[in-house]
Enzyme design. Structure first.
Site, PDB file in Angstrom:
ATOM      1  N   LYS A 216       0.960  -1.159  -0.006  1.00 19.25           N
ATOM      2  CA  LYS A 216      -0.055  -0.015  -0.092  1.00 19.25           C
ATOM      3  C   LYS A 216       0.721   1.198  -0.032  1.00 19.25           C
ATOM      4  O   LYS A 216       1.886   1.359   0.320  1.00 19.25           O
ATOM      5  CB  LYS A 216      -1.124  -0.082   1.021  1.00 19.25           C
ATOM      6  CG  LYS A 216      -2.047  -1.225   0.827  1.00 19.25           C
ATOM      7  CD  LYS A 216      -3.405  -1.115   1.783  1.00 19.25           C
ATOM      8  CE  LYS A 216      -4.156  -2.075   1.142  1.00 19.25           C
ATOM      9  NZ  LYS A 216      -5.200  -2.785   2.000  1.00 19.25           N
ATOM     10  N   ARG A 252      -2.766  -9.981   5.036  1.00 19.64           N
ATOM     11  CA  ARG A 252      -3.337 -10.219   3.647  1.00 19.64           C
ATOM     12  C   ARG A 252      -2.249  -9.623   2.745  1.00 19.64           C
ATOM     13  O   ARG A 252      -1.840  -8.608   3.018  1.00 19.64           O
ATOM     14  CB  ARG A 252      -4.440  -9.453   3.738  1.00 19.64           C
ATOM     15  CG  ARG A 252      -5.074  -9.414   2.081  1.00 19.64           C
ATOM     16  CD  ARG A 252      -6.471  -8.758   2.102  1.00 19.64           C
ATOM     17  NE  ARG A 252      -7.260  -8.682   0.827  1.00 19.64           N
ATOM     18  CZ  ARG A 252      -6.892  -7.913  -0.312  1.00 19.64           C
ATOM     19  NH1 ARG A 252      -5.832  -6.921  -0.056  1.00 19.64           N
ATOM     20  NH2 ARG A 252      -7.409  -8.248  -1.352  1.00 19.64           N
TER      21      ARG A 252
HETATM   22  N1  HH2 Z   1      -7.363  -4.082   0.798  1.00 17.57           N
HETATM   23  C1  HH2 Z   1      -7.624  -4.234  -0.524  1.00 17.57           C
HETATM   24  C2  HH2 Z   1      -8.803  -5.136  -0.959  1.00 17.57           C
HETATM   25  N2  HH2 Z   1      -9.315  -5.975  -0.052  1.00 17.57           N
HETATM   26  N3  HH2 Z   1      -9.645  -6.748   2.251  1.00 17.57           N
HETATM   27  C3  HH2 Z   1      -9.249  -6.732   3.489  1.00 17.57           C
HETATM   28  N4  HH2 Z   1     -10.070  -7.368   4.409  1.00 17.57           N
HETATM   29  N5  HH2 Z   1      -8.303  -5.843   3.850  1.00 17.57           N
HETATM   30  C4  HH2 Z   1      -7.663  -5.062   3.201  1.00 17.57           C
HETATM   31  O1  HH2 Z   1      -6.789  -4.170   3.761  1.00 17.57           O
HETATM   32  C5  HH2 Z   1      -8.001  -4.859   1.790  1.00 17.57           C
HETATM   33  C6  HH2 Z   1      -9.263  -6.003   1.257  1.00 17.57           C
HETATM   34  C7  HH2 Z   1      -7.095  -3.571  -1.633  1.00 17.57           C
HETATM   35  O2  HH2 Z   1      -5.865  -4.012  -1.928  1.00 17.57           O
HETATM   36  P1  HH2 Z   1      -6.050  -4.908  -3.372  1.00 17.57           P
HETATM   37  O3  HH2 Z   1      -6.613  -5.973  -3.366  1.00 17.57           O
HETATM   38  O4  HH2 Z   1      -4.406  -5.147  -3.551  1.00 17.57           O
HETATM   39  O5  HH2 Z   1      -6.162  -3.881  -4.623  1.00 17.57           O
HETATM   40  P2  HH2 Z   1      -7.354  -3.476  -5.257  1.00 17.57           P
HETATM   41  O6  HH2 Z   1      -8.696  -3.090  -4.299  1.00 17.57           O
HETATM   42  O7  HH2 Z   1      -6.985  -2.384  -6.091  1.00 17.57           O
HETATM   43  O8  HH2 Z   1      -7.921  -4.695  -5.988  1.00 17.57           O
END
Ligand code: HH2
Length: 272
Positions: A216, A252
């Site tokens: 992030k 995660r």
């Molecule tokens: N962060 C993201 C998405 N889902 N779920 C939980 N429980 N906690 C988190 O911190 C979290 C999440 C965002 O990260 P990412 O999936 O890599 O990106 P994007 O939302 O752009 O798909």
């Protein structure tokens, strides 16, 4: 009933597979189902306790996708993994969760904490699934514009306490629920670091905590790039280990092997 803390003991690594064209961290990489399936299998082989499959980006500034589009992205991946790799489905939509649970997913990871789709709680309760409730201030399109808190740890905890009570009232047993302060979801870098520094405030609710700091932008900013959109692996590992040492249960992450190794050492150092 197996409580979530037994099913995914501390520390457990949740690998991230975004089946999206636009995720901030791995957008486009796993859009081909065969590539996503192979990535999930590799993450499991590398030590991930479960793999989080998502078909909708929630990055700052993003718009949502339709149910049909989200299903089109995730169903072939879930079919390919069925029964082989423990899966959580990253969705706020009841229909997507229902299909994913029917295809063997065990956890519903809802970044809206049951606020977006009134039918989702019943789907989770009916399937006897595990649930992750995450905090977000605002909505993805606008959440990073001016996040404000008087006391971020107490406010995030009060929100999650209320959502936990709501979920339990909807028939989802507390033993099946974990909580996530939502790193980067309507928060400045200072808010994100304070949430991990003061994780004890959230842990006082007695539920396992999930932390998703991996890649992030707060990490990129902390290592010196004020315009960073992502953060490096080294910083992701530091944040995950620090969160674990402060009591987080599920980390995660995108880079599974490196985090599994780092957490194995952190665990040995903790003597557990
Ligand atoms: N962060 C993201 C998405 N889902 N779920 C939980 N429980 N906690 C988190 O911190 C979290 C999440 C965002 O990260 P990412 O999936 O890599 O990106 P994007 O939302 O752009 O798909």
């Amino acid at each position: 009933m197996i409580a979530i803390e037994e099913r995914f003991p501390r520390p457990s690594v949740m690998g991230v597979v975004n089946v999206t064209p636009d995720s901030f961290s791995d957008g486009g990489v796993h859009l081909d189902p065969a590539v996503a399936i192979a990535a999930a299998r590799r993450m499991h082989a590398d030590g991930a306790a479960l793999v989080d499959i998502g078909g909708e980006s929630t990055r700052p500034g993003s718009d949502g996708v339709t149910v049909d589009e989200e299903l089109r992205r995730v169903v072939p991946v879930l079919e390919g993994l069925a029964g082989e790799v423990p899966v959580s489905i990253d969705t706020a939509k009841a229909e997507v969760a229902r299909r994913a649970l029917a295809l063997g997913a065990e956890v519903v990871n809802d970044v809206t904490a049951l606020r977006a789709d009134p039918a989702l709680a019943e789907v989770v309760a009916g399937a006897g699934a595990y649930l992750c409730l995450m905090h977000m201030q605002g909505e993805p399109r606008t959440m990073q514009q001016e996040p404000r808190y008087d006391d971020v740890a107490s406010e995030v905890t009060a929100f999650l306490e209320e959502r936990l009570a709501f979920a339990v009232a909807q028939g989802i047993p507390e033993e099946r629920i974990c909580l996530d302060p939502g790193i980067g979801f309507g928060k400045t870098p200072e808010h994100n670091f304070e949430l991990v520094r003061r994780l004890d405030v959230l842990l006082a609710l007695g539920r396992p905590v999930v932390i998703g700091f991996s890649r992030k932008s707060s990490l990129g900013r902390a290592v010196g790039d004020p315009d960073a959109k992502t953060g490096p692996l080294s910083a992701s590992i530091a944040a995950a280990v620090s969160a674990y040492e402060r009591g987080a249960s599920i980390l995660r992450v995108h880079d599974v092997r490196e985090h599994v190794e780092a957490l194995a050492v952190a665990r040995a150092l903790a003597g557990t």
